[in-house]
Scaffold this active site. Structure first.
Site, mmCIF file in Angstrom:
data_model
loop_
_atom_site.group_PDB
_atom_site.id
_atom_site.type_symbol
_atom_site.label_atom_id
_atom_site.label_comp_id
_atom_site.label_asym_id
_atom_site.label_seq_id
_atom_site.Cartn_x
_atom_site.Cartn_y
_atom_site.Cartn_z
ATOM 1 N N LYS A 38 34.017 38.882 7.268
ATOM 2 C CA LYS A 38 34.986 39.956 7.513
ATOM 3 C C LYS A 38 36.369 39.352 7.730
ATOM 4 C CE LYS A 38 31.357 42.633 9.872
ATOM 5 N NZ LYS A 38 30.789 42.937 11.215
ATOM 6 N N VAL A 39 36.407 38.289 8.470
ATOM 7 C CA VAL A 39 37.644 37.542 8.689
ATOM 8 C C VAL A 39 37.506 36.241 7.900
ATOM 9 C CG1 VAL A 39 38.998 36.294 10.424
ATOM 10 C CG2 VAL A 39 38.084 38.565 10.946
#
Lengths: 307, 307, 307, 307
Positions: C277-278
């Site tokens: 996600k990051v």
């Protein structure tokens, strides 16, 4: 990246023992997993006959109802060295005089409490009057002690004069377990000493206790520590090991404090490895949960192994 | 049920001063509202010429970069009495020797750090080697001090020998601000004293400091306290007032600790009213937020008023 | 083990700007260091013209007085996509009707409040009567909207009907910033919809909004996110990126939640890297401190750069 | 100021049952006292045959190993209505496919995890590959469901297709316990629905579920709620009661969140009284401790009474 230990879900059975419940946590994560690991380490630590067992007690554990657990651990020889706060000892002495703490509530008007001469410790109420009896007792004890002694000696003298086998100080006296209390002046014991010293000589050296504590660290074949609540007891125990070539082999920490503020109370036990306080191969775990819940559980779950 | 103070929403302006930002918090709730109230109380407290200003400093505030704020407050006469932990003083002395703490990270292998002789304090790194220079300095100071003295006198002697005007201990020495440190043995200063006492006499009485501190409480026309981080400093300050007929008129607490565990560090200031430590009509507030953020903000916002 | 960045101690100057204070935090550790890093990342993120800027808003930030900050960020084009909770929108609508929230206290008898028809949100008081006007407004809006629409469309219709430029929903409508609110039924807006649907048709599909949000993730050259308070907004933003080949390049999280309980709200942004996600090389930081304090500081400190 | 309930100190006995331990907490304060009160309320609530029992489940309780506790409570008829998060259902479905979560550690390089296609949830590891099987399963279920249905109906359809009696969704289906999940799009179930809708019609209305839930609130003679972890489930349950003339008679909250940030998750249950969500005379308590520890304890201690 090993994926070898599948999560196993807790199944609650009727009349489950504390020990069984915690064993069922061994397949769990988060707090349940940590608690299970703490019990596992504690069982190994207290059954290790060559392990010197330190116990750090901070927080208002005695007012909360955890006094007997600690005194029983002392009498069961599961604590070799106790480091605690003045407050816990003050409240231990109060109870040993037959005076109670009371269940109250935190949702209360504190000014009203003040008017009623009731002191509050979160949801515990304590009548101010108890401190008068405490004063009488302590002043009478002070009169009979040497002019010059160490903090542990002072606490041992007090313990000897308490007529209550459930007392932490009395149990420590009976079992010859030294009680360290670095900030003893930061307590009502300290206030009584200040009062006493206005008319009588009393010299308690700040640093005298360190030698014996550090000697115990040097002599320990192995060393383990149960840290309840951080504070001065945590650091005083860990730093005493720091000056020796040794380090702790077992370490358990029960706290709600968090690492991110950088304070020692919330610091992880891994951080203590960088200092050499906790060993590279030591088993250690922190359980982030209320210690009035986790301490009894750990002691109950470990009792099976112990006896 | 008065509904007289509508929430006013913060509006951010370009080049806003800290003071303006905090003033805009006065219409807010939760942490922002509490911070605004803390500034308001602090402004009143430091401009009250009849108020004796106590300052409790716990947590690793010096390693985090808060040292100069404290020494400046002392030099600006905004602190009359400082109560702190041994650790903050150790790190203050280290910096005064020209030795640095370093920004590191908490996401690190602590065993690797140990191998590299680097100690960790959350995300601060400190070379172990610094402690050798610290030892040399402290042993040289110990040689020149009287055999018998109090903790504040010991700390005053150390402060006098530091060649760094940004030092907390040096500033306190220069400004004749007493520094109390009840658990001084619980620090590397303590370990050095233990080392020194193996060959030389040194007697530092545990209780000697209490008289002066309590006298200051008695003498105060009004009293205020800024409590950073709880611990022994918080209780030692509050209990000293307890034995007097007085109580604190202003009290600010900056902490991430929480009340529900019952420990003194997280206890509300209202709880202190039930004991009579904080007065019935005292202005007090707790800001539940990281003190390395809130302390600088409060000091910056109050500076406008002060000068 | 690099020791290259010595801790530099904060020095407070008179009339210091927020920007100067935070810049002085760059040499600090713990929360102050994290806040400085957050400002640094936020400055880079909002001046990156190719970065799509997401904003997750949970917690009762509008009742606390943070409403205008958010609406100004929208009007300043520092928010491209807003994901929030129903509660924040309810309180935004209430304020847009000229109805206030009030500063109260958490030390109050809630049963007395109930008798006085005052609702409490920690230390904010809200008259129940406000919800009657809210109901009237919302029912009148519902009458004019299509029978079938998505959540963002529903919120856009509401925003269009608000006569208050400080409103988050109105600002979003004006600036064509989509407002996502996955659990909209979990709010008084939801209760009004339930009421309306007892007699009129209204079909708002749960999943309709996802396409546009995920498309925005796909299209973003770079992506950044400011996460205030965790909850559904945090996860909804992060998971939308998960299905694309991309990941967030900048991520800031302001929260008091902690990682150890395993919940998503307190999860570190590093954990989000394991999911993709990051991004691996993304700049990210979590500031563990009250968001009603840190959000205004970050916005104020970044404003200098922005304009 | 009544001082009628002296603190009684816990005494640990060998082979103590969970029920006995918690009963011994009844004389304690802080967390232990709260846990004892929670068990007392829970015992009364689940044996009250006229009480409708709500259960709010937030946080990553299924990955942590708490799945079977919830499914057993459903099968034992101790949960009448379940409100939870999409994440807990996703992980429940994964386990029902015979796929495991694994014990990992939070002290890990998340980028390395990403390279190994392992997702992390604090100290739980989950192979990304599991989501492929999850996708296959969900897409096959979606094909067989009506084009138009409510969230609870969608979840009921999924539950019906799971071949695992330990599954929460399957147990709920079998026992006709409705499962509410307001922010279902905020989960991998949502992502699968987005995928499915790219080619097939699917209409799930946001508000359709509210009627049934609110009807259950209206119909309840008495109502009780166990809230694990706050979030949307907590508010959705409490607000549904708000529109009725009734309120909750029993309420228990297990959380580490704190009130001071003003968010709903950490809000006290007393605050809910001001809204009328919890009744004036309702029995309620919050236990501030890790729910993976306290939930199993409460269920184990209450089981004695129940059967």
């Amino acid at each position: 990246m090993e994926l070898q230990r599948p999560i196993r879900h807790v199944k609650i059975a009727k009349d489950m023992s504390v020990s069984q419940l915690v064993d069922s946590f061994s397949g769990c994560a988060f707090g349940a997993g940590r608690l299970s690991e703490a019990v596992d380490i504690y069982r190994e630590m207290i059954t290790d006959s060559e392990c010197t067992k330190f116990f750090g007690l901070a927080g208002a554990m005695v007012p909360a109802g955890m006094r007997q657990i600690v005194s029983d651990l002392i009498r069961d020889k599961d604590i070799d060295i106790l480091v605690t706060t003045g407050a816990n000892l003050v409240h231990d002495i109060i109870e040993s005089l037959g005076l109670h703490h009371y269940k109250g509530t935190d949702a209360v008007d504190d000014i009203q409490l003040k008017h009623n001469a009731v002191n509050r410790i979160y949801d515990v109420f304590l009548p101010e009057q108890h401190f008068s009896e405490f004063e009488e007792k302590l002043q009478s004890i002070f009169k009979e002690i040497p002019d010059k002694l160490s903090i542990t000696q002072l606490l041992s003298h007090i313990g000897a004069k308490l007529d209550d086998d459930d007392s932490i100080l009395k149990s420590a006296y009976d079992m010859q377990v030294p009680v360290y209390c670095p900030a003893i002046q930061d307590s009502v014991i300290g206030l009584q000493a200040w009062l006493y010293k206005q008319t009588k000589p009393l010299n308690v050296d700040v640093f005298d206790d360190m030698r014996n504590l550090i000697d115990r660290c040097y002599e320990a074949k192995r060393a383990g520590v149960m840290i309840v609540g951080g504070g001065v007891p945590k650091n005083f125990i860990l730093q005493s090991m720091l000056v020796t070539p040794r380090s702790f082999d077992y370490a358990i920490q029960l706290t709600m404090d968090r690492p991110e503020t950088g304070g020692l109370s919330g610091a992880t036990l891994d951080e203590a490895r960088s200092w050499g306080k906790v060993g590279e191969n030591a088993r250690c775990v922190t359980v982030y949960s209320d210690a009035t819940i986790t301490l009894p559980i750990i002691v109950a779950a470990a009792k099976v192994t112990r006896e």
